[in-house]
Design a protein around this motif. Structure first.
Motif, PDB file in Angstrom:
ATOM      1  N   SER A   1      38.736  -2.878 -64.387  1.00  0.00           N
ATOM      2  CA  SER A   1      37.680  -3.257 -63.443  1.00  0.00           C
ATOM      3  C   SER A   1      36.339  -3.351 -64.162  1.00  0.00           C
ATOM      4  O   SER A   1      35.346  -3.807 -63.586  1.00  0.00           O
ATOM      5  N   GLY A   2      36.318  -2.908 -65.413  1.00  0.00           N
ATOM      6  CA  GLY A   2      35.085  -2.947 -66.190  1.00  0.00           C
ATOM      7  C   GLY A   2      35.277  -3.742 -67.472  1.00  0.00           C
ATOM      8  O   GLY A   2      35.931  -4.771 -67.493  1.00  0.00           O
ATOM      9  N   GLY A   3      34.702  -3.253 -68.563  1.00  0.00           N
ATOM     10  CA  GLY A   3      34.797  -3.953 -69.833  1.00  0.00           C
ATOM     11  C   GLY A   3      35.972  -3.481 -70.664  1.00  0.00           C
ATOM     12  O   GLY A   3      36.661  -2.522 -70.330  1.00  0.00           O
ATOM     13  N   ILE A   4      36.204  -4.155 -71.783  1.00  0.00           N
ATOM     14  CA  ILE A   4      37.249  -3.779 -72.734  1.00  0.00           C
ATOM     15  C   ILE A   4      36.664  -2.763 -73.712  1.00  0.00           C
ATOM     16  O   ILE A   4      35.569  -2.988 -74.254  1.00  0.00           O
ATOM     17  N   PRO A   5      37.355  -1.646 -73.953  1.00  0.00           N
ATOM     18  CA  PRO A   5      36.837  -0.655 -74.910  1.00  0.00           C
ATOM     19  C   PRO A   5      36.603  -1.261 -76.292  1.00  0.00           C
ATOM     20  O   PRO A   5      37.294  -2.208 -76.691  1.00  0.00           O
ATOM     21  N   LEU A   6      35.649  -0.718 -76.997  1.00  0.00           N
ATOM     22  CA  LEU A   6      35.280  -1.250 -78.309  1.00  0.00           C
ATOM     23  C   LEU A   6      36.476  -1.275 -79.252  1.00  0.00           C
ATOM     24  O   LEU A   6      36.669  -2.248 -79.987  1.00  0.00           O
TER      25      LEU A   6
ATOM     26  N   ARG B   1      46.658  -6.932 -52.607  1.00  0.00           N
ATOM     27  CA  ARG B   1      46.935  -6.163 -51.401  1.00  0.00           C
ATOM     28  C   ARG B   1      48.422  -5.847 -51.408  1.00  0.00           C
ATOM     29  O   ARG B   1      49.247  -6.731 -51.555  1.00  0.00           O
ATOM     30  N   ARG B   2      48.765  -4.578 -51.201  1.00  0.00           N
ATOM     31  CA  ARG B   2      50.162  -4.155 -51.362  1.00  0.00           C
ATOM     32  C   ARG B   2      50.593  -3.220 -50.249  1.00  0.00           C
ATOM     33  O   ARG B   2      49.888  -2.274 -49.907  1.00  0.00           O
TER      34      ARG B   2
ATOM     35  N   ILE C   1      50.200  -9.524 -51.673  1.00  0.00           N
ATOM     36  CA  ILE C   1      49.392 -10.736 -51.747  1.00  0.00           C
ATOM     37  C   ILE C   1      48.479 -10.570 -52.955  1.00  0.00           C
ATOM     38  O   ILE C   1      47.771  -9.571 -53.073  1.00  0.00           O
ATOM     39  N   LYS C   2      48.511 -11.542 -53.841  1.00  0.00           N
ATOM     40  CA  LYS C   2      47.667 -11.493 -55.026  1.00  0.00           C
ATOM     41  C   LYS C   2      46.707 -12.678 -54.971  1.00  0.00           C
ATOM     42  O   LYS C   2      47.127 -13.833 -54.888  1.00  0.00           O
ATOM     43  N   LYS C   3      45.417 -12.373 -54.995  1.00  0.00           N
ATOM     44  CA  LYS C   3      44.388 -13.405 -54.920  1.00  0.00           C
ATOM     45  C   LYS C   3      43.538 -13.360 -56.183  1.00  0.00           C
ATOM     46  O   LYS C   3      43.321 -12.293 -56.755  1.00  0.00           O
ATOM     47  N   LYS C   4      43.058 -14.520 -56.579  1.00  0.00           N
ATOM     48  CA  LYS C   4      42.160 -14.577 -57.735  1.00  0.00           C
ATOM     49  C   LYS C   4      40.966 -15.445 -57.382  1.00  0.00           C
ATOM     50  O   LYS C   4      41.119 -16.596 -56.957  1.00  0.00           O
TER      51      LYS C   4
ATOM     52  N   LYS D   1      41.285  -4.257 -57.350  1.00  0.00           N
ATOM     53  CA  LYS D   1      40.296  -5.273 -57.700  1.00  0.00           C
ATOM     54  C   LYS D   1      40.004  -5.096 -59.179  1.00  0.00           C
ATOM     55  O   LYS D   1      39.494  -4.056 -59.605  1.00  0.00           O
ATOM     56  N   ARG D   2      40.346  -6.104 -59.988  1.00  0.00           N
ATOM     57  CA  ARG D   2      40.198  -5.927 -61.425  1.00  0.00           C
ATOM     58  C   ARG D   2      40.273  -7.278 -62.141  1.00  0.00           C
ATOM     59  O   ARG D   2      40.629  -8.301 -61.543  1.00  0.00           O
ATOM     60  N   TYR D   3      39.989  -7.251 -63.423  1.00  0.00           N
ATOM     61  CA  TYR D   3      40.200  -8.397 -64.297  1.00  0.00           C
ATOM     62  C   TYR D   3      41.558  -8.233 -64.971  1.00  0.00           C
ATOM     63  O   TYR D   3      41.971  -7.108 -65.293  1.00  0.00           O
TER      64      TYR D   3
END
Length: 239
Positions: free
Chosen positions: A196-201, A97-98, A86-89, A8-10
């Motif tokens: 899954s979180g933010g982009i590093p500075l 899911r793999r 299966i890739k869901k967005k 689960k991620r961006y």
């Protein structure tokens, strides 16, 4: 028992030229490392209906979309493991899911229409997907060369670079040679930021400095649009 995994991620995508890639790699040096696989060739078989329902829906940019594929990270033989995914967005969040199973068992399942020989939650999700869409069959073979980097701080922040992205509509074998029609220019790289979180500075700073902005790029979607253009010009007749 089949190997299973859930993500689960961006996933943020950027199209780079060679100079931009070099600048990104330079900025990454203190923070990231190339994984143990180095530069690999990823092979994918995407499944769809006769009317390309899945990819047509995806290109409409809905709130929710999904796709099904079989993937390998090397040319495989019958007993080698491959991944069924299966890739869901949903609302910009990617869920994957793999399952990992021997190539022979996976291909037999999809050729005969019989369920995968797995009794698990992910196996049930894959079977529900196949039952819901009915008559899924191989639609596109996609391959590309990938370099994947992981973060040295132990987080799940990852960056991948994909080049030589090729597609074709025949020879749906994960053990085949790599060939097909190119989706990128000779000087282009598709970079994906996965987190899954933010982009590093430090990454945000180099993206800003290089004036790089995220783009919408679907490999399967781009291949379908190329195939559709070919059909309108008298090429592929079944797109």
């Amino acid at each position: 028992m089949a190997y299973q995994m859930t993500f689960k991620r961006y996933e943020l995508k950027y199209l780079l030229n060679r100079q931009e890639k070099e600048q990104i790699l330079l900025a990454m040096e203190p923070y990231m490392k190339l994984d143990d696989y180095g530069r690999t060739v990823i092979r994918n078989i995407y499944f769809d209906t006769d009317t390309f329902r899945l990819i047509r829906r995806s290109l409409e940019k809905p709130v929710y979309k999904e796709k099904l594929r079989i993937r390998s990270y090397k040319p495989v033989k019958k007993t080698d493991p491959v991944f069924v995914e299966i890739k869901k967005k949903y609302k910009s969040v990617v869920y994957k899911r793999r399952l990992q199973l021997p190539e022979e068992k996976v291909m037999d399942s999809f050729q005969t229409g019989e369920p995968l020989p797995v009794h698990s939650q992910i196996g049930n999700e894959i079977q529900y997907f196949r039952d819901y869409y009915e008559n899924l069959h191989p639609s596109v073979f996609l391959s590309y060369e990938r370099e994947a980097y992981y973060s040295l701080d132990g987080s799940d922040f990852r960056v991948t670079f994909d080049e030589n992205i090729l597609y074709r509509r025949n020879d749906f074998s994960l053990g085949s040679e790599i060939y097909g029609f190119s989706l990128l220019g000779n000087d282009q790289t598709l970079m994906e930021i996965k987190t899954s979180g933010g982009i590093p500075l430090w990454m945000s700073e180099v993206l800003t400095k290089q004036h790089l902005y995220k783009t919408s790029f679907s490999k399967y979607g781009s291949a379908y649009q190329r195939m559709l253009a070919e059909s309108l010009q008298g090429g592929y007749s079944n797109v």
